[in-house]
Design a protein around this motif. Structure first.
Motif, PDB file in Angstrom:
ATOM      1  N   ALA A 130      41.044  39.616  31.336  1.00  0.00           N
ATOM      2  CA  ALA A 130      40.024  38.817  32.022  1.00  0.00           C
ATOM      3  C   ALA A 130      40.520  38.386  33.402  1.00  0.00           C
ATOM      4  CB  ALA A 130      39.667  37.596  31.189  1.00  0.00           C
ATOM      5  N   ASP A 131      41.798  37.998  33.487  1.00  0.00           N
ATOM      6  CA  ASP A 131      42.365  37.607  34.782  1.00  0.00           C
ATOM      7  C   ASP A 131      42.382  38.788  35.752  1.00  0.00           C
ATOM      8  OD1 ASP A 131      42.748  35.050  33.877  1.00  0.00           O
ATOM      9  OD2 ASP A 131      44.857  35.344  33.342  1.00  0.00           O
ATOM     10  N   THR A 132      42.757  39.957  35.227  1.00  0.00           N
ATOM     11  CA  THR A 132      42.788  41.155  36.076  1.00  0.00           C
ATOM     12  C   THR A 132      41.391  41.519  36.551  1.00  0.00           C
ATOM     13  OG1 THR A 132      44.712  41.987  34.848  1.00  0.00           O
ATOM     14  CG2 THR A 132      43.494  43.569  36.183  1.00  0.00           C
ATOM     15  N   THR A 133      40.426  41.431  35.646  1.00  0.00           N
ATOM     16  CA  THR A 133      39.038  41.721  36.009  1.00  0.00           C
ATOM     17  C   THR A 133      38.546  40.768  37.090  1.00  0.00           C
ATOM     18  OG1 THR A 133      38.566  42.570  33.787  1.00  0.00           O
ATOM     19  CG2 THR A 133      36.691  41.906  35.123  1.00  0.00           C
ATOM     20  N   LYS A 134      38.870  39.491  36.934  1.00  0.00           N
ATOM     21  CA  LYS A 134      38.453  38.497  37.934  1.00  0.00           C
ATOM     22  C   LYS A 134      39.102  38.784  39.285  1.00  0.00           C
ATOM     23  CE  LYS A 134      38.196  33.534  38.824  1.00  0.00           C
ATOM     24  NZ  LYS A 134      38.679  33.648  40.207  1.00  0.00           N
ATOM     25  N   ALA A 135      40.386  39.168  39.274  1.00  0.00           N
ATOM     26  CA  ALA A 135      41.075  39.479  40.525  1.00  0.00           C
ATOM     27  C   ALA A 135      40.406  40.655  41.240  1.00  0.00           C
ATOM     28  CB  ALA A 135      42.544  39.784  40.254  1.00  0.00           C
ATOM     29  N   GLY A 187      46.585  36.917  48.287  1.00  0.00           N
ATOM     30  CA  GLY A 187      46.857  35.898  47.287  1.00  0.00           C
ATOM     31  C   GLY A 187      46.397  36.250  45.882  1.00  0.00           C
ATOM     32  N   LEU A 188      45.648  37.338  45.734  1.00  0.00           N
ATOM     33  CA  LEU A 188      45.163  37.747  44.418  1.00  0.00           C
ATOM     34  C   LEU A 188      46.268  38.455  43.639  1.00  0.00           C
ATOM     35  CD1 LEU A 188      41.623  39.129  45.349  1.00  0.00           C
ATOM     36  CD2 LEU A 188      42.179  36.894  44.334  1.00  0.00           C
ATOM     37  N   ASP A 189      46.162  38.378  42.326  1.00  0.00           N
ATOM     38  CA  ASP A 189      47.157  39.026  41.451  1.00  0.00           C
ATOM     39  C   ASP A 189      46.766  40.493  41.245  1.00  0.00           C
ATOM     40  OD1 ASP A 189      49.239  39.505  39.761  1.00  0.00           O
ATOM     41  OD2 ASP A 189      48.315  38.530  38.007  1.00  0.00           O
ATOM     42  N   LEU A 190      47.053  41.293  42.247  1.00  0.00           N
ATOM     43  CA  LEU A 190      46.718  42.715  42.219  1.00  0.00           C
ATOM     44  C   LEU A 190      47.975  43.541  41.974  1.00  0.00           C
ATOM     45  CD1 LEU A 190      44.353  42.797  45.332  1.00  0.00           C
ATOM     46  CD2 LEU A 190      43.672  42.655  42.931  1.00  0.00           C
ATOM     47  N   ASP A 191      47.770  44.765  41.489  1.00  0.00           N
ATOM     48  CA  ASP A 191      48.938  45.625  41.256  1.00  0.00           C
ATOM     49  C   ASP A 191      49.454  46.189  42.579  1.00  0.00           C
ATOM     50  OD1 ASP A 191      47.282  47.762  41.978  1.00  0.00           O
ATOM     51  OD2 ASP A 191      46.739  48.207  39.905  1.00  0.00           O
ATOM     52  N   ALA A 192      50.558  46.931  42.491  1.00  0.00           N
ATOM     53  CA  ALA A 192      51.229  47.426  43.698  1.00  0.00           C
ATOM     54  C   ALA A 192      50.315  48.321  44.534  1.00  0.00           C
ATOM     55  CB  ALA A 192      52.501  48.172  43.315  1.00  0.00           C
ATOM     56  N   GLU A 252      35.518  51.118  47.116  1.00  0.00           N
ATOM     57  CA  GLU A 252      35.371  52.105  46.036  1.00  0.00           C
ATOM     58  C   GLU A 252      36.549  52.047  45.066  1.00  0.00           C
ATOM     59  OE1 GLU A 252      34.845  56.955  45.466  1.00  0.00           O
ATOM     60  OE2 GLU A 252      34.678  56.027  47.458  1.00  0.00           O
ATOM     61  N   ASP A 253      37.763  51.969  45.630  1.00  0.00           N
ATOM     62  CA  ASP A 253      38.958  51.924  44.774  1.00  0.00           C
ATOM     63  C   ASP A 253      38.989  50.650  43.938  1.00  0.00           C
ATOM     64  OD1 ASP A 253      39.772  54.332  45.723  1.00  0.00           O
ATOM     65  OD2 ASP A 253      41.253  53.537  47.140  1.00  0.00           O
ATOM     66  N   ILE A 254      38.743  49.516  44.580  1.00  0.00           N
ATOM     67  CA  ILE A 254      38.813  48.251  43.847  1.00  0.00           C
ATOM     68  C   ILE A 254      37.657  48.155  42.852  1.00  0.00           C
ATOM     69  CG2 ILE A 254      37.417  46.666  45.243  1.00  0.00           C
ATOM     70  CD1 ILE A 254      40.969  45.984  43.983  1.00  0.00           C
ATOM     71  N   GLY A 255      36.521  48.780  43.196  1.00  0.00           N
ATOM     72  CA  GLY A 255      35.393  48.794  42.262  1.00  0.00           C
ATOM     73  C   GLY A 255      35.708  49.603  41.020  1.00  0.00           C
ATOM     74  N   ALA A 256      36.400  50.746  41.233  1.00  0.00           N
ATOM     75  CA  ALA A 256      36.797  51.567  40.083  1.00  0.00           C
ATOM     76  C   ALA A 256      37.789  50.803  39.207  1.00  0.00           C
ATOM     77  CB  ALA A 256      37.413  52.874  40.568  1.00  0.00           C
ATOM     78  N   ASP A 257      38.723  50.083  39.854  1.00  0.00           N
ATOM     79  CA  ASP A 257      39.679  49.279  39.084  1.00  0.00           C
ATOM     80  C   ASP A 257      38.958  48.172  38.317  1.00  0.00           C
ATOM     81  OD1 ASP A 257      41.768  50.789  39.993  1.00  0.00           O
ATOM     82  OD2 ASP A 257      42.340  49.404  41.604  1.00  0.00           O
ATOM     83  N   ALA A 258      37.970  47.554  38.960  1.00  0.00           N
ATOM     84  CA  ALA A 258      37.219  46.482  38.299  1.00  0.00           C
ATOM     85  C   ALA A 258      36.465  47.009  37.083  1.00  0.00           C
ATOM     86  CB  ALA A 258      36.242  45.834  39.286  1.00  0.00           C
ATOM     87  N   ASP A 259      35.848  48.178  37.237  1.00  0.00           N
ATOM     88  CA  ASP A 259      35.129  48.778  36.109  1.00  0.00           C
ATOM     89  C   ASP A 259      36.095  49.129  34.978  1.00  0.00           C
ATOM     90  OD1 ASP A 259      32.809  48.557  37.548  1.00  0.00           O
ATOM     91  OD2 ASP A 259      32.828  50.639  38.266  1.00  0.00           O
TER      92      ASP A 259
END
Length: 284
Positions: A41-46, A100-105, A162-169
């Motif tokens: 859930a935290d990753t999805t929110k980020a 500041g978001l908890d995103l991956d590398a 597009e990339d962040i949207g794919a990660d969110a999905d």
């Protein structure tokens, strides 16, 4: 296990212990799964927040382009330099929010690429507006440069969105899968635990009921006069004590009855001897 004295209290304690173990297992599984759900859930929110920030950056990119184009027709092109400075500051704030978001590398690297692209874009816009303030007519011939720079910025932002949207999905799907897995795991553990608890309770119930039923049947036969009735001493704990006590009681009663019978025979024999002696005395 055979050496354990399975009293009624211990059998009830065993059922209670199994119930507590099952409850604990369900709680542990639920807690572990909930932790995984929380992470997803935290990753999805980020990722959702990142997509929103990228869209805001796209808006700032368009605003910067508009300011540059306005500088070609405005009565006071120098006044637009303040608007460009404000939009540039807003871009810096949005990028700081992304960092500041908890995103991956990979996503953080993408943020760095967007930051570099915006640094070049805002610098070119600021330089264009400044040049328009100095020579508006001369800058009009370079209007196409603004559109070209904006198109390049759009390519970078579109790729990022597009990339962040794919990660969110993807993380959203992971969240749903984790939640579904949590429900299934808790259900399986609970069902297995209940089956184990039911099996243990049934076994313990039978281990109590069968010896008691046998003892009752033996007592009924014993009450009808069959003093040879005995119980197999196979149970442990209280039911085993009952079997042993019944057998000892039966032995004692049988012994008493046997003693009484022997005494009765002896008394009868003595009575016959006395009767014979009395008849001899009477006959003289």
């Amino acid at each position: 296990m055979k050496n354990i004295r399975w009293t009624v209290g211990r059998r009830i304690a065993a059922i209670t212990a199994i119930g507590l173990i099952v409850t604990t297992l369900v709680a542990v599984v639920a807690w572990t799964s909930a932790f995984a759900v929380e992470e997803d859930a935290d990753t999805t929110k980020a990722h959702t927040d990142a997509r929103s920030l990228y869209q805001s950056l796209d808006t700032r990119s368009s605003e910067l382009k508009v300011s540059a184009l306005k500088s070609l027709v405005a009565d006071d092109p120098a006044a637009l330099e303040a608007d460009v400075a404000d939009d540039t500051a807003t871009v810096a704030e949005l990028i700081a929010g992304l960092k500041g978001l908890d995103l991956d590398a990979d996503d953080q690297q993408l943020v760095g690429e967007v930051e570099d692209a915006f640094a070049d874009y805002t610098a070119s816009i600021a330089a264009f507006v400044q040049a328009a303030a100095e020579d508006q007519a001369g800058q009009r011939a370079r209007a196409d440069e603004i559109q070209t720079a904006n198109d390049a910025m759009d390519v970078v932002l579109s790729g990022a969105v597009e990339d962040i949207g794919a990660d969110a999905d993807s993380t959203s799907q992971n969240l749903m899968d984790t939640a579904s897995g949590m429900r299934m795991t808790v259900l399986v553990v609970a069902v297995l635990g209940l089956l184990l608890l039911t099996g243990l309770a049934t076994a313990i119930s039978r281990s109590l009921v069968r010896p008691l039923r046998a003892a009752i049947d033996a007592l009924e036969v014993f009450a009808q006069g069959d003093l040879t009735q005995r119980l197999p001493e196979t149970a442990s704990g209280c039911t085993g004590d009952l079997q042993k006590a019944f057998n000892r009681s039966a032995e004692n009663v049988s012994g008493i009855v046997g003693t009484v019978s022997s005494s009765a025979v002896a008394v009868a024999a003595a009575s016959e001897e006395l009767s014979a002696s009395s008849q001899q005395i009477a006959a003289g």
